[in-house]
Motif scaffolding. Structure first.
Motif, PDB file in Angstrom:
ATOM      1  N   GLY A 159      57.895  43.539  74.630  1.00 17.37           N
ATOM      2  CA  GLY A 159      58.025  44.983  74.785  1.00 17.37           C
ATOM      3  C   GLY A 159      58.294  45.685  73.465  1.00 17.37           C
ATOM      4  O   GLY A 159      57.557  46.575  73.046  1.00 17.37           O
TER       5      GLY A 159
ATOM      6  N   TRP B 110      66.596  51.718  75.618  1.00 23.09           N
ATOM      7  CA  TRP B 110      65.568  51.337  76.589  1.00 23.09           C
ATOM      8  C   TRP B 110      64.772  52.530  77.122  1.00 23.09           C
ATOM      9  O   TRP B 110      65.287  53.639  77.260  1.00 23.09           O
ATOM     10  CB  TRP B 110      66.210  50.588  77.759  1.00 23.09           C
ATOM     11  CG  TRP B 110      66.853  49.293  77.328  1.00 23.09           C
ATOM     12  CD1 TRP B 110      66.410  48.435  76.370  1.00 23.09           C
ATOM     13  CD2 TRP B 110      68.078  48.741  77.830  1.00 23.09           C
ATOM     14  NE1 TRP B 110      67.266  47.369  76.251  1.00 23.09           N
ATOM     15  CE2 TRP B 110      68.297  47.518  77.131  1.00 23.09           C
ATOM     16  CE3 TRP B 110      69.000  49.127  78.808  1.00 23.09           C
ATOM     17  CZ2 TRP B 110      69.397  46.706  77.385  1.00 23.09           C
ATOM     18  CZ3 TRP B 110      70.099  48.310  79.061  1.00 23.09           C
ATOM     19  CH2 TRP B 110      70.286  47.112  78.349  1.00 23.09           C
ATOM     20  N   CYS B 111      63.520  52.285  77.474  1.00 23.07           N
ATOM     21  CA  CYS B 111      62.674  53.318  78.055  1.00 23.07           C
ATOM     22  C   CYS B 111      63.233  53.703  79.434  1.00 23.07           C
ATOM     23  O   CYS B 111      63.787  52.850  80.136  1.00 23.07           O
ATOM     24  CB  CYS B 111      61.251  52.806  78.274  1.00 23.07           C
ATOM     25  SG  CYS B 111      60.526  52.044  76.829  1.00 23.07           S
TER      26      CYS B 111
ATOM     27  N   ASN C 271      60.655  44.777  85.130  1.00 24.38           N
ATOM     28  CA  ASN C 271      59.513  45.632  84.798  1.00 24.38           C
ATOM     29  C   ASN C 271      59.554  46.170  83.381  1.00 24.38           C
ATOM     30  O   ASN C 271      60.534  46.743  82.949  1.00 24.38           O
ATOM     31  CB  ASN C 271      59.438  46.822  85.767  1.00 24.38           C
ATOM     32  CG  ASN C 271      60.677  47.678  85.718  1.00 24.38           C
ATOM     33  OD1 ASN C 271      61.772  47.203  85.995  1.00 24.38           O
ATOM     34  ND2 ASN C 271      60.507  48.947  85.339  1.00 24.38           N
ATOM     35  N   CYS C 272      58.454  45.930  82.681  1.00 25.37           N
ATOM     36  CA  CYS C 272      58.189  46.670  81.462  1.00 25.37           C
ATOM     37  C   CYS C 272      56.924  47.452  81.779  1.00 25.37           C
ATOM     38  O   CYS C 272      55.818  47.014  81.491  1.00 25.37           O
ATOM     39  CB  CYS C 272      57.964  45.731  80.278  1.00 25.37           C
ATOM     40  SG  CYS C 272      57.500  46.625  78.793  1.00 25.37           S
ATOM     41  N   HIS C 273      57.121  48.581  82.473  1.00 26.55           N
ATOM     42  CA  HIS C 273      55.962  49.394  82.876  1.00 26.55           C
ATOM     43  C   HIS C 273      55.302  50.008  81.652  1.00 26.55           C
ATOM     44  O   HIS C 273      54.141  50.361  81.679  1.00 26.55           O
ATOM     45  CB  HIS C 273      56.407  50.476  83.864  1.00 26.55           C
ATOM     46  CG  HIS C 273      57.603  51.228  83.388  1.00 26.55           C
ATOM     47  ND1 HIS C 273      58.861  50.673  83.414  1.00 26.55           N
ATOM     48  CD2 HIS C 273      57.739  52.456  82.835  1.00 26.55           C
ATOM     49  CE1 HIS C 273      59.731  51.535  82.900  1.00 26.55           C
ATOM     50  NE2 HIS C 273      59.068  52.634  82.531  1.00 26.55           N
ATOM     51  N   VAL C 274      56.074  50.121  80.557  1.00 26.58           N
ATOM     52  CA  VAL C 274      55.567  50.795  79.363  1.00 26.58           C
ATOM     53  C   VAL C 274      54.571  49.919  78.597  1.00 26.58           C
ATOM     54  O   VAL C 274      53.459  50.356  78.278  1.00 26.58           O
ATOM     55  CB  VAL C 274      56.733  51.236  78.449  1.00 26.58           C
ATOM     56  CG1 VAL C 274      56.214  51.830  77.145  1.00 26.58           C
ATOM     57  CG2 VAL C 274      57.600  52.251  79.179  1.00 26.58           C
ATOM     58  N   GLN C 275      54.959  48.685  78.336  1.00 26.95           N
ATOM     59  CA  GLN C 275      54.056  47.833  77.546  1.00 26.95           C
ATOM     60  C   GLN C 275      53.178  46.914  78.403  1.00 26.95           C
ATOM     61  O   GLN C 275      52.034  46.663  78.066  1.00 26.95           O
ATOM     62  CB  GLN C 275      54.861  46.998  76.538  1.00 26.95           C
ATOM     63  CG  GLN C 275      55.596  47.828  75.494  1.00 26.95           C
ATOM     64  CD  GLN C 275      54.666  48.559  74.531  1.00 26.95           C
ATOM     65  OE1 GLN C 275      53.446  48.519  74.646  1.00 26.95           O
ATOM     66  NE2 GLN C 275      55.260  49.270  73.580  1.00 26.95           N
TER      67      GLN C 275
ATOM     68  N   CYS D  93      63.914  43.882  73.483  1.00 32.36           N
ATOM     69  CA  CYS D  93      64.580  44.942  74.250  1.00 32.36           C
ATOM     70  C   CYS D  93      65.849  44.395  74.882  1.00 32.36           C
ATOM     71  O   CYS D  93      66.905  45.026  74.824  1.00 32.36           O
ATOM     72  CB  CYS D  93      63.638  45.488  75.311  1.00 32.36           C
ATOM     73  SG  CYS D  93      62.164  46.232  74.577  1.00 32.36           S
TER      74      CYS D  93
ATOM     75  N   CYS E  87      63.345  51.275  82.763  1.00 31.15           N
ATOM     76  CA  CYS E  87      63.213  49.863  82.391  1.00 31.15           C
ATOM     77  C   CYS E  87      64.114  48.985  83.262  1.00 31.15           C
ATOM     78  O   CYS E  87      65.243  49.362  83.571  1.00 31.15           O
ATOM     79  CB  CYS E  87      63.595  49.662  80.928  1.00 31.15           C
ATOM     80  SG  CYS E  87      63.616  47.918  80.454  1.00 31.15           S
TER      81      CYS E  87
ATOM     82  N   ASN F 104      59.783  39.959  81.418  1.00 34.59           N
ATOM     83  CA  ASN F 104      58.928  41.133  81.676  1.00 34.59           C
ATOM     84  C   ASN F 104      57.478  40.827  81.316  1.00 34.59           C
ATOM     85  O   ASN F 104      56.648  41.716  81.256  1.00 34.59           O
ATOM     86  CB  ASN F 104      59.453  42.369  80.931  1.00 34.59           C
ATOM     87  CG  ASN F 104      59.502  42.139  79.429  1.00 34.59           C
ATOM     88  OD1 ASN F 104      58.934  41.168  78.931  1.00 34.59           O
ATOM     89  ND2 ASN F 104      60.155  43.021  78.710  1.00 34.59           N
TER      90      ASN F 104
HETATM   91  S1  SF4 Z   1      59.401  48.397  76.064  1.00 36.16           S
HETATM   92 FE1  SF4 Z   1      59.436  47.598  78.152  1.00 36.16          FE
HETATM   93  S2  SF4 Z   1      61.114  46.128  78.214  1.00 36.16           S
HETATM   94 FE2  SF4 Z   1      61.370  47.388  76.379  1.00 36.16          FE
HETATM   95  S3  SF4 Z   1      62.749  49.032  77.014  1.00 36.16           S
HETATM   96 FE3  SF4 Z   1      60.655  49.795  77.273  1.00 36.16          FE
HETATM   97  S4  SF4 Z   1      60.156  49.301  79.400  1.00 36.16           S
HETATM   98 FE4  SF4 Z   1      61.949  48.092  78.874  1.00 36.16          FE
END
Ligand code: SF4
Lengths: 273, 380
Positions: A128, A19-20, A202-206, A54, A23, A124
């Motif tokens: 992701g 995981w990021c 939260n999926c702050h990344v995607q 994820c 996350c 999320n």
């Molecule tokens: S892509 Fe989004 S949901 Fe998947 S691990 Fe990264 S932050 Fe979490």
């Protein structure tokens, strides 16, 4: 937490996890383990099943009987396990796309069927792992890898869908409201029918990166500002809830579970013979 | 349970014989979705399973049925699903999961004409190569074909036994003719049936490596809830069951999957031979056509034609050795099929020389009858 970590995470698994950083999945995992700890369930009695995405990687890290299935199908595998060994505590963890797009049909029928196990859906609002494409819960107007010009579809409310489909216990929480999350999962596992916990995560990344919330804290605040406790929502005008969602228990009803009903079938079938 | 008479003479159809075979082999779980011409299998399972402390569930679709079958097997219960062409296509994803995770289970496909909704109530053999190659990826699988009601019983028992022994899904191909023909059969007494169960670990849980093969390449399998907590995944995994992309681990894993089946060749290859001792021409057939061929060969023998039959029970892994022996011996073979030639391709593929390989393909929704087959045999 350190005892919980030592007790429940796998020693032989090659960490780090996939995981990021930041996350919400980690908060969900923590809440789930604390709930299991409080319920004093033996690790041998638990099966954690997941789909793909994820969230799907969660089972590999924890020291239960664990199963990482195909995309969208976690509930079908969980159904077989529960029916084959009713004494096991079965948990299925899924993502929003996993549970309500490809697995949507399984989800409503698992709720209707009322088999005794728990579905934890980490919502999320995006796909992701595959790179940020829109999911059935991506809000109208939001941006995604497949909605560069803004999303024109309308989102499912997962928890309300579960209530309508007949799940006997339904709750919604967020990763911001972590303490409440422990309790909701604990309740869900302790109920006898099909239980659903939807968790806004939260999926702050995607998701966040495309929607002006590129860091976990901004997303957590977004959950804080939009979550209304179910008991408070009753007194509010529906219009003031339009961009909000309720958290807490949405349904908690007693009805005959599949396992109990099937046991009656066995008794009838043997008498008839 | 009332005592059943030791000798069990029954007037049943192929689909019912599959149910009885499954129960005799120890199957205690069925999940599936109704589809013609396989529905009677689910219907009868719904009645019979609760009588023997088993469980039946009708799922929302075939995908779910296959998922539940894999789940139940992982929890230690022998499991079955049954379907027909369109449903067979749907189960492929979860069937592939069973292949990679080495989950024993049996899938019956009562074939119907197709593609798509096709000919729901007509016999056909169009799913032979789908049974072998329908999933994605590269893996072995076992495919067996039934030709009669008693076959449906016996081969279902064999299917479960092979599945447990090799930890591999086994597909049984039936067709409408076998499925719905009623015949009087004598089912063997319960105690006389050899039943194979999967190997379970005997080492302490901390020593258990869920994907470490034995000398045959087959790992011991601990059911969920038996104290051996391990991880099962559809990703390529190491011997602990954890996902891996290490080339040497991936290679070893893939080769072991293939090796455990190729090592078992002599055990898995089942064929029936008829009048092959002095045969100059032979029929290579399977499924209900195999039975038609028995008759046609008898007709040919009556006319003084030195005809023989090799009836394939195992379709995959393809019984190469047995077929090659027939090809070496005969000047011509005939491969009759209710498709445009799916097994005749395999026969061509393994053919070592210049034996003439003739096809007889019936694709009008009707079964191949003995007269038609006999006429073709005369022309060889
Ligand atoms: S892509 Fe989004 S949901 Fe998947 S691990 Fe990264 S932050 Fe979490």
């Amino acid at each position: 937490m350190s005892t919980i970590r030592q007790e429940y995470l796998r020693h032989d698994k090659k960490f780090p996890h996939v995981w990021c950083p930041g996350c919400g999945n980690g908060i969900v995992l923590g809440a789930m383990l604390r709930a299991i700890h409080r319920l004093e369930l033996a690790k041998d009695e638990i099966v954690l099943v997941s789909g793909i995405g994820c969230s799907g990687r969660m089972p590999v890290y924890v020291d239960f009987n664990t199963l990482h299935t195909t995309h969208g199908r976690a509930l079908t595998f969980a159904t077989g396990i529960k029916l084959a060994r009713p004494a096991l505590t079965v948990l299925a963890v899924m993502g929003d796309g996993d549970a309500t797009a490809i697995g949507g049909n399984h989800f409503i029928h698992a709720a209707r069927r009322n088999l005794n196990f728990t579905a934890i859906i980490i919502n999320n609002q995006i796909y992701g792992m595959t790179g940020g494409q829109y999911s059935p819960t991506t809000p109208y107007g939001a941006r995604a890898a497949t909605a560069k010009h803004g999303h024109i579809e309308h989102a499912f409310s997962i928890a309300e869908l579960a209530v309508t489909a007949g799940a006997s216990f339904v709750a919604r929480g967020t990763v911001y409201h972590a303490a409440q999350l422990d309790t909701l999962i604990e309740k869900a596992i302790s109920r006898t029918g099909f239980s659903v916990v939807e968790i806004m995560s939260n999926c702050h990344v995607q998701f966040g990166r495309r929607n002006k919330m590129a860091d976990p804290v901004t997303m957590l605040k977004w959950f804080r500002d939009r979550a209304v406790r179910t008991q408070d929502a009753v007194d509010l005008h529906p219009d003031s809830l339009s961009d909000k969602f309720t958290i807490g228990v949405l349904a908690d009803v007693e009805k005959p579970s599949y396992i109990a009903e099937y046991e009656k079938i066995r008794i009838r079938a043997k008498k008839k013979k | 349970m009332k005592n059943r008479p030791e000798i069990r003479r029954r007037l049943i159809q192929g689909n019912e014989a599959i149910v009885e075979g499954a129960l005799a082999a120890g199957c205690r779980f069925f999940a599936g979705y109704p589809i013609t011409p396989a529905s009677e299998i689910g219907e009868l399972m719904a009645t019979r399973l609760p009588e023997v402390d088993g469980t039946f569930i009708q799922m929302e679709d075939e995908i779910a049925g296959m998922g539940a079958v894999v789940g139940a097997s992982l929890a230690g219960v022998k499991s079955l699903t049954a379907t027909s062409g369109p449903g067979f296509s749907l189960i492929q994803e979860n069937l592939g999961f069973a292949c990679i995770a080495e989950v024993p289970c049996v899938v019956v496909n009562v074939m119907r004409g197709g593609p798509s909704t096709g000919l729901p109530t007509c016999p056909a053999q169009g799913d032979v190569l789908q049974a072998r190659w329908g999933t994605h990826g590269d893996h072995p699988i076992i495919v067996l074909a039934v030709s009669s009601v008693i076959d449906s019983f016996n081969i279902t028992v064999i299917a479960f036994n092979l599945s447990e022994k090799y930890r591999v899904p086994v597909i049984i191909l039936s067709d409408e003719t076998v499925a719905h023909t009623r015949e009087s059969v004598v089912l063997p007494p319960a105690g006389s049936i050899a039943v194979v169960d999967r190997i379970i670990p005997t080492v302490p849980p901390e020593w258990y490596h869920p994907y470490e093969g034995n000398s045959r390449g087959v790992p011991a399998m601990a059911p969920f809830g038996s104290g051996y907590r391990h991880h099962v995944t559809g990703l390529v995994h190491d011997r602990h069951g954890y996902p891996t992309q290490q080339p040497e681990e991936v290679d070893a894993f893939t080769r072991r999957l293939h090796r455990k089946i190729s090592n078992g060749f002599h055990d898995i290859h089942i064929v029936r031979r008829l009048h092959l001792e002095d045969a100059e021409v032979a029929v290579i057939a399977y499924g209900s056509v195999g039975r038609t061929a028995q008759r046609a060969v008898a007709m040919a023998r009556n006319k003084g034609i030195k005809a023989g039959l090799i009836q394939l029970i195992t379709l995959f892994p393809f019984p190469k050795e047995a077929v090659v022996n027939v090809l070496r011996q005969c000047r011509a073979v005939l491969v009759p099929e209710m498709n445009m030639g799916q097994i005749s391709r395999e026969v061509r593929r393994v053919s070592p020389g210049d034996t003439k390989i003739h096809k007889l393909n019936r694709v009008d929704g009707l079964p191949i009858d003995p007269d038609q087959l006999f006429k073709e045999l005369q022309l060889l």
